[in-house]
Design a protein around this motif. Structure first.
Motif, PDB file in Angstrom:
ATOM      1  N   UNK A 160     -23.581  40.250   5.729  1.00 38.43           N
ATOM      2  CA  UNK A 160     -23.805  39.345   4.595  1.00 38.43           C
ATOM      3  C   UNK A 160     -25.085  38.540   4.768  1.00 38.43           C
ATOM      4  N   UNK A 161     -25.409  38.125   5.982  1.00 40.06           N
ATOM      5  CA  UNK A 161     -26.626  37.350   6.212  1.00 40.06           C
ATOM      6  C   UNK A 161     -27.876  38.169   5.879  1.00 40.06           C
ATOM      7  N   UNK A 162     -27.820  39.474   6.120  1.00 40.89           N
ATOM      8  CA  UNK A 162     -28.950  40.333   5.751  1.00 40.89           C
ATOM      9  C   UNK A 162     -29.096  40.383   4.239  1.00 40.89           C
ATOM     10  N   UNK A 163     -27.973  40.472   3.523  1.00 40.32           N
ATOM     11  CA  UNK A 163     -28.015  40.426   2.063  1.00 40.32           C
ATOM     12  C   UNK A 163     -28.626  39.110   1.579  1.00 40.32           C
ATOM     13  N   UNK A 164     -28.170  38.003   2.168  1.00 38.48           N
ATOM     14  CA  UNK A 164     -28.663  36.699   1.746  1.00 38.48           C
ATOM     15  C   UNK A 164     -30.166  36.564   1.973  1.00 38.48           C
ATOM     16  N   UNK A 165     -30.666  37.171   3.037  1.00 42.04           N
ATOM     17  CA  UNK A 165     -32.106  37.130   3.296  1.00 42.04           C
ATOM     18  C   UNK A 165     -32.877  37.855   2.192  1.00 42.04           C
ATOM     19  N   UNK A 166     -32.375  39.015   1.774  1.00 41.34           N
ATOM     20  CA  UNK A 166     -33.031  39.744   0.688  1.00 41.34           C
ATOM     21  C   UNK A 166     -32.952  38.973  -0.630  1.00 41.34           C
ATOM     22  N   UNK A 167     -31.793  38.392  -0.914  1.00 42.38           N
ATOM     23  CA  UNK A 167     -31.600  37.696  -2.186  1.00 42.38           C
ATOM     24  C   UNK A 167     -32.448  36.433  -2.277  1.00 42.38           C
ATOM     25  N   UNK A 168     -32.690  35.809  -1.151  1.00 43.15           N
ATOM     26  CA  UNK A 168     -33.523  34.605  -1.168  1.00 43.15           C
ATOM     27  C   UNK A 168     -35.014  34.930  -1.030  1.00 43.15           C
ATOM     28  N   UNK A 169     -35.333  36.197  -0.810  1.00 47.01           N
ATOM     29  CA  UNK A 169     -36.737  36.641  -0.755  1.00 47.01           C
ATOM     30  C   UNK A 169     -36.903  37.857  -1.678  1.00 47.01           C
TER      31      UNK A 169
END
Length: 412
Positions: A370-379
């Protein structure tokens, strides 16, 4: 055409039927006409480890197709040239290869006395005995002997045809993440709880995010929901996800104990839905090819908590992994060998020979994914970069029409 002809389409799996056969039969009717007394289109399916059992029904639903033979009758046809229903064949015809083994059109073309046209995505074989090749990219024919070079034509990417009828993407206020846990029990047992656990973590951080599962046509909703029930699926507890129940309504959802609602989409193929997703969570298989063709960013997960879960490899490995009784043993051995080499398991990465989309392999923890997803979504610039790389990895559009032109030339 002065004499009536038969067009025989050879294909196999669900991905090929929906993304290759569908646009090609439409293009053949546009190119050669809709008069059935002049041109008849038949589809013969060969066995495929990814098959759902509904491929024949899907092919028969295409109005351009006149008759279909299911995969269970293929070997009789290959060996003896006789279909299950003892079809008649016209004197002139073309065998069009759209999935399976490229030796099949060689054998069947000889038996029927038909010309042969092969669509070659990555590899072209039997150059001496095939009449024409429509290839996705020029590099497919780079190692071909000069005496066979005239048989090769670059037609482009049939997978890109999946985008043809999709409406222009619109700017949506809702951020959508697609969850593609698989279609068979071996993948669903891990895929459903992992997807739900990842979705719950993201939703807690970004409550505006919407989650959707495009449900495979072979999967009923109650069966899907059973994989989110800890009483029926021990992997719910392994991944630490909440249990979820099916809520039937105009738009059915899986609702978790935390209140997260994941919409279930029954549209097939779900290209319109997927095209609006910001990013998807998927496992290896045909889904990665479909998402890649649509240029939809994705993260590919290969959880190894249950090593025999992946039984969808192509060719002999896939057949061995799905054998009765001993299939699980073969699957574990094959997956151990494949995973030990690391990387390039998703189709877009195989196409590009580089890791365009992240592949996460191992005993995955939902929070880390999930943290990898959040990194993409915030960038979002990272998502744009992935989309551009996915587009560049594929061939050009218009392949179906160009392939139909090759068929017309072979008839002439």
């Amino acid at each position: 055409m002065t004499e009536p002809v038969d067009i025989l389409i050879l294909s196999n799996g669900p991905g090929e039927i929906t993304t290759w056969v569908r646009p090609v039969v439409k293009a053949l009717r546009q190119e050669l006409g809709d008069e059935r007394s002049q041109m008849r289109i038949s589809v013969v399916l060969s066995p495929c480890p990814n098959a759902s059992g509904k491929e024949a029904a899907i092919a028969m639903s295409y109005p351009e197709v006149d008759r279909v033979q299911a995969a269970e009758h293929f070997w009789q046809f290959l060996l003896w040239g006789k279909t299950w229903e003892n079809w008649d064949w016209r004197d002139r015809g073309v065998v069009v290869f759209l999935g399976g083994d490229q030796i099949f059109p060689v054998v069947i073309g000889k038996k029927l006395g038909y010309r042969t046209v092969v669509y070659a995505e990555w590899d072209a074989r039997w150059h001496k005995w095939i009449d024409r090749f429509g290839v996705m990219q020029a590099k497919v024919s780079e190692r071909v002997s000069p005496k066979y070079a005239h048989k090769f034509t670059v037609v482009g990417d049939l997978m890109v045809e999946a985008q043809t009828n999709i409406t222009q993407k619109t700017t949506l206020n809702t951020e959508i993440i697609g969850l593609l846990p698989g279609s068979k029990a071996a993948k669903l047992s891990q895929g459903v709880p992992l997807c739900l656990a990842v979705a719950e973590y993201i939703h807690a951080k970004r409550p505006q995010t919407k989650f959707v599962i495009p449900v495979a046509p072979t999967l009923d909703l109650l069966t899907l929901a059973s994989f989110a029930d800890p009483e029926k699926n021990p992997f719910v507890k392994v991944f630490g996800s909440s249990s979820a129940v099916l809520v039937e309504s105009d738009i059915p959802v899986l609702k978790t104990e935390t209140g997260l609602c994941v919409e279930l989409c029954r549209e097939n193929p779900a290209h319109e839905l997927l095209s609006h997703c910001s990013i998807c969570l998927t496992t290896v298989g045909a889904n990665t090819a479909e998402l890649g063709a649509l240029a939809v960013p994705m993260i590919v997960v290969i959880p190894t908590q249950q090593l025999d879960a992946m039984r969808s490899w192509d060719g002999l490995p896939g057949l061995l992994a799905n054998l009765p009784v001993v299939g699980s043993t073969f699957a574990k051995a094959i997956n151990w060998l494949v995973l030990s080499r690391k990387g390039l398991l998703a189709w877009p990465n195989i196409w590009a020979k580089a890791e365009i989309v992240p592949e996460l392999v191992g005993k995955l923890q939902p929070q880390e994914v999930a943290e990898i997803f959040l990194d993409f979504l915030t960038h979002p610039e990272k998502l744009d970069d992935m989309r551009n790389k996915l587009r560049s990895a594929r061939g050009e559009s218009g392949a179906a029409q160009k392939l139909a032109t090759l068929v017309r030339e072979e008839i002439s």
